[in-house]
Design a protein around this motif. Structure first.
Motif, mmCIF file in Angstrom:
data_model
loop_
_atom_site.group_PDB
_atom_site.id
_atom_site.type_symbol
_atom_site.label_atom_id
_atom_site.label_comp_id
_atom_site.label_asym_id
_atom_site.label_seq_id
_atom_site.Cartn_x
_atom_site.Cartn_y
_atom_site.Cartn_z
ATOM 1 N N GLY A 26 45.999 50.211 48.640
ATOM 2 C CA GLY A 26 44.663 50.740 48.890
ATOM 3 C C GLY A 26 43.877 51.095 47.646
ATOM 4 N N GLY A 27 44.241 50.514 46.497
ATOM 5 C CA GLY A 27 43.503 50.735 45.265
ATOM 6 C C GLY A 27 44.098 51.766 44.330
ATOM 7 N N GLN A 28 45.236 52.315 44.664
ATOM 8 C CA GLN A 28 45.875 53.301 43.780
ATOM 9 C C GLN A 28 46.396 52.645 42.505
ATOM 10 O OE1 GLN A 28 45.897 56.693 44.340
ATOM 11 N NE2 GLN A 28 44.542 56.108 46.001
ATOM 12 N N THR A 29 46.996 51.467 42.642
ATOM 13 C CA THR A 29 47.486 50.716 41.482
ATOM 14 C C THR A 29 47.018 49.271 41.601
ATOM 15 O OG1 THR A 29 49.580 50.160 42.562
ATOM 16 C CG2 THR A 29 49.536 52.176 41.228
ATOM 17 N N TRP A 30 46.880 48.619 40.442
ATOM 18 C CA TRP A 30 46.377 47.245 40.393
ATOM 19 C C TRP A 30 47.289 46.397 39.519
ATOM 20 C CZ3 TRP A 30 42.275 45.720 43.311
ATOM 21 C CH2 TRP A 30 41.497 46.733 43.895
ATOM 22 N N ASN A 31 47.450 45.129 39.937
ATOM 23 C CA ASN A 31 48.244 44.166 39.175
ATOM 24 C C ASN A 31 47.477 42.865 39.038
ATOM 25 O OD1 ASN A 31 50.820 45.650 38.900
ATOM 26 N ND2 ASN A 31 50.750 45.585 41.134
ATOM 27 N N GLU A 32 47.795 42.104 37.997
ATOM 28 C CA GLU A 32 47.186 40.795 37.804
ATOM 29 C C GLU A 32 47.637 39.848 38.911
ATOM 30 O OE1 GLU A 32 48.186 39.234 33.985
ATOM 31 O OE2 GLU A 32 46.953 40.684 32.913
ATOM 32 N N THR A 33 46.766 38.902 39.231
ATOM 33 C CA THR A 33 47.143 37.797 40.113
ATOM 34 C C THR A 33 47.353 36.572 39.236
ATOM 35 O OG1 THR A 33 44.891 36.986 40.485
ATOM 36 C CG2 THR A 33 45.693 38.741 41.958
ATOM 37 N N GLY A 34 47.560 35.441 39.867
ATOM 38 C CA GLY A 34 47.727 34.192 39.132
ATOM 39 C C GLY A 34 46.444 33.689 38.496
ATOM 40 N N LEU A 35 45.292 34.285 38.842
ATOM 41 C CA LEU A 35 44.031 33.915 38.207
ATOM 42 C C LEU A 35 43.714 34.973 37.165
ATOM 43 C CD1 LEU A 35 41.685 31.944 38.088
ATOM 44 C CD2 LEU A 35 40.514 33.303 39.818
ATOM 45 N N SER A 36 44.112 34.695 35.928
ATOM 46 C CA SER A 36 43.886 35.668 34.862
ATOM 47 C C SER A 36 43.361 34.946 33.625
ATOM 48 C CB SER A 36 45.169 36.438 34.541
ATOM 49 O OG SER A 36 46.174 35.554 34.107
ATOM 50 N N PHE A 37 42.543 35.656 32.867
ATOM 51 C CA PHE A 37 41.923 35.134 31.659
ATOM 52 C C PHE A 37 42.093 36.148 30.541
ATOM 53 C CE2 PHE A 37 38.931 33.950 35.200
ATOM 54 C CZ PHE A 37 39.251 32.603 35.262
ATOM 55 N N SER A 38 41.860 35.691 29.339
ATOM 56 C CA SER A 38 41.698 36.574 28.195
ATOM 57 C C SER A 38 40.204 36.835 28.041
ATOM 58 C CB SER A 38 42.240 35.899 26.934
ATOM 59 O OG SER A 38 41.742 36.539 25.784
ATOM 60 N N VAL A 39 39.831 38.009 27.597
ATOM 61 C CA VAL A 39 38.417 38.298 27.356
ATOM 62 C C VAL A 39 37.832 37.266 26.386
ATOM 63 C CG1 VAL A 39 36.806 39.994 26.409
ATOM 64 C CG2 VAL A 39 38.635 40.744 27.896
ATOM 65 N N MET A 40 38.655 36.780 25.483
ATOM 66 C CA MET A 40 38.205 35.788 24.498
ATOM 67 C C MET A 40 37.846 34.446 25.149
ATOM 68 S SD MET A 40 38.185 37.640 21.905
ATOM 69 C CE MET A 40 37.884 36.511 20.591
ATOM 70 N N ASP A 41 38.301 34.204 26.391
ATOM 71 C CA ASP A 41 37.962 32.969 27.094
ATOM 72 C C ASP A 41 36.490 32.931 27.494
ATOM 73 O OD1 ASP A 41 40.615 32.078 26.959
ATOM 74 O OD2 ASP A 41 41.121 32.925 28.918
ATOM 75 N N GLY A 42 35.854 34.104 27.597
ATOM 76 C CA GLY A 42 34.439 34.167 27.949
ATOM 77 C C GLY A 42 34.149 33.816 29.399
ATOM 78 N N GLU A 43 35.131 33.980 30.280
ATOM 79 C CA GLU A 43 34.944 33.653 31.695
ATOM 80 C C GLU A 43 34.260 34.798 32.440
ATOM 81 O OE1 GLU A 43 35.472 30.766 32.997
ATOM 82 O OE2 GLU A 43 36.558 29.897 31.304
ATOM 83 N N ARG A 44 33.563 34.425 33.512
ATOM 84 C CA ARG A 44 32.934 35.408 34.392
ATOM 85 C C ARG A 44 33.294 35.075 35.838
ATOM 86 N NH1 ARG A 44 27.098 34.277 32.381
ATOM 87 N NH2 ARG A 44 28.075 32.266 32.407
ATOM 88 N N ILE A 45 33.594 36.086 36.612
ATOM 89 C CA ILE A 45 33.827 35.913 38.052
ATOM 90 C C ILE A 45 32.738 36.697 38.766
ATOM 91 C CG2 ILE A 45 35.380 36.255 40.001
ATOM 92 C CD1 ILE A 45 37.710 36.245 38.042
ATOM 93 N N SER A 46 31.966 36.008 39.580
ATOM 94 C CA SER A 46 30.880 36.701 40.264
ATOM 95 C C SER A 46 31.249 37.110 41.680
ATOM 96 C CB SER A 46 29.634 35.828 40.299
ATOM 97 O OG SER A 46 29.915 34.641 40.998
ATOM 98 N N ARG A 47 32.225 36.446 42.270
ATOM 99 C CA ARG A 47 32.521 36.759 43.671
ATOM 100 C C ARG A 47 33.935 36.318 43.997
ATOM 101 N NH1 ARG A 47 29.579 39.565 47.653
ATOM 102 N NH2 ARG A 47 29.657 38.396 49.550
ATOM 103 N N VAL A 48 34.673 37.158 44.691
ATOM 104 C CA VAL A 48 35.961 36.782 45.258
ATOM 105 C C VAL A 48 35.916 37.173 46.728
ATOM 106 C CG1 VAL A 48 37.130 38.926 44.553
ATOM 107 C CG2 VAL A 48 38.479 36.880 45.041
ATOM 108 N N ILE A 49 36.208 36.203 47.607
ATOM 109 C CA ILE A 49 36.080 36.404 49.048
ATOM 110 C C ILE A 49 37.381 35.991 49.730
ATOM 111 C CG2 ILE A 49 34.860 35.683 51.151
ATOM 112 C CD1 ILE A 49 32.986 37.156 49.493
ATOM 113 N N MET A 50 37.837 36.835 50.640
ATOM 114 C CA MET A 50 38.992 36.514 51.458
ATOM 115 C C MET A 50 38.535 35.691 52.663
ATOM 116 S SD MET A 50 41.663 39.106 53.350
ATOM 117 C CE MET A 50 41.949 40.001 51.838
ATOM 118 N N ASP A 51 39.297 34.687 53.007
ATOM 119 C CA ASP A 51 39.041 33.885 54.199
ATOM 120 C C ASP A 51 38.976 34.821 55.410
ATOM 121 O OD1 ASP A 51 39.844 32.395 56.669
ATOM 122 O OD2 ASP A 51 39.961 30.709 55.284
ATOM 123 N N SER A 52 37.983 34.623 56.250
ATOM 124 C CA SER A 52 37.778 35.525 57.387
ATOM 125 C C SER A 52 38.890 35.434 58.434
ATOM 126 C CB SER A 52 36.422 35.232 58.038
ATOM 127 O OG SER A 52 36.360 33.881 58.464
#
Length: 185
Positions: A26-52
């Protein structure tokens, strides 16, 4: 209690993404998923949506393309390539049409997938294709009538460009308004 979070600032570009994070408590702790970047990669994620209809399937709209996972974020694969000039900004899916997704890209317009995000078709009949003074596009489906799709276009100075509506699931679009400036800039 499972939550997903896209990191970084895809709007103001103040902070690049380190990927999608996942919480099992419920948001108490967070872990990386398989989609991870380095800040140096310069990537941006604007939206992540779960299939309904399937909590293990998610799509993420990024500056590098659209990524999909079918195992709750452990492994991701790209379903549509992108670039910083063709930044995928918005992504939508509704429960009444679980296999239908809409995607908005600043550099190339609006797309639709009817196979749960695997392939994408450009929707450009009556709607701007992208570029040419367009700074952002957001897309939304009606919950009560998924054939009604809306696309809000902003210009390059964050002002109102136009509101478009489709009554047939995105095949054809009509300009509903281009003034007054609804965005306040």
């Amino acid at each position: 209690s499972i939550l997903y979070m896209a990191t970084g600032d895809a709007d103001g570009y103040d902070t690049y993404s380190i990927g999608v994070m996942k919480s099992l408590d419920g948001g108490q702790t967070w872990n990386e998923t398989g989609l991870s970047f380095s800040v140096m990669d310069g990537e941006r994620i604007s939206r992540v949506i779960m299939d309904s209809q399937d909590h293990l399937t998610l799509l993420a709209a990024t500056s590098n393309g659209v990524y999909k996972t079918v195992d709750g974020g452990d492994n991701w694969y790209i379903v549509r390539n992108g670039s910083n000039s063709n930044f995928y900004h918005d992504l939508e899916n509704v429960a009444s049409e679980p296999d239908t997704w809409y995607l908005a890209a600043v550099g190339s317009g609006v797309y639709r997938s009817q196979d749960n995000g695997e392939t994408w078709a450009s929707l450009n009949n009556g709607i701007p294709f992208g570029g040419g003074g367009i700074g952002r596009i957001n897309v939304e489906m009606s919950e009560s009538d998924p054939d009604q799709v809306y696309a809000l276009y902003a210009n390059t100075s964050s002002g109102f460009y136009g509101m478009y509506k489709s009554f047939d699931g995105g095949d054809n679009w009509s300009l509903m308004s281009s003034q007054p400036n609804l965005l306040g800039w």
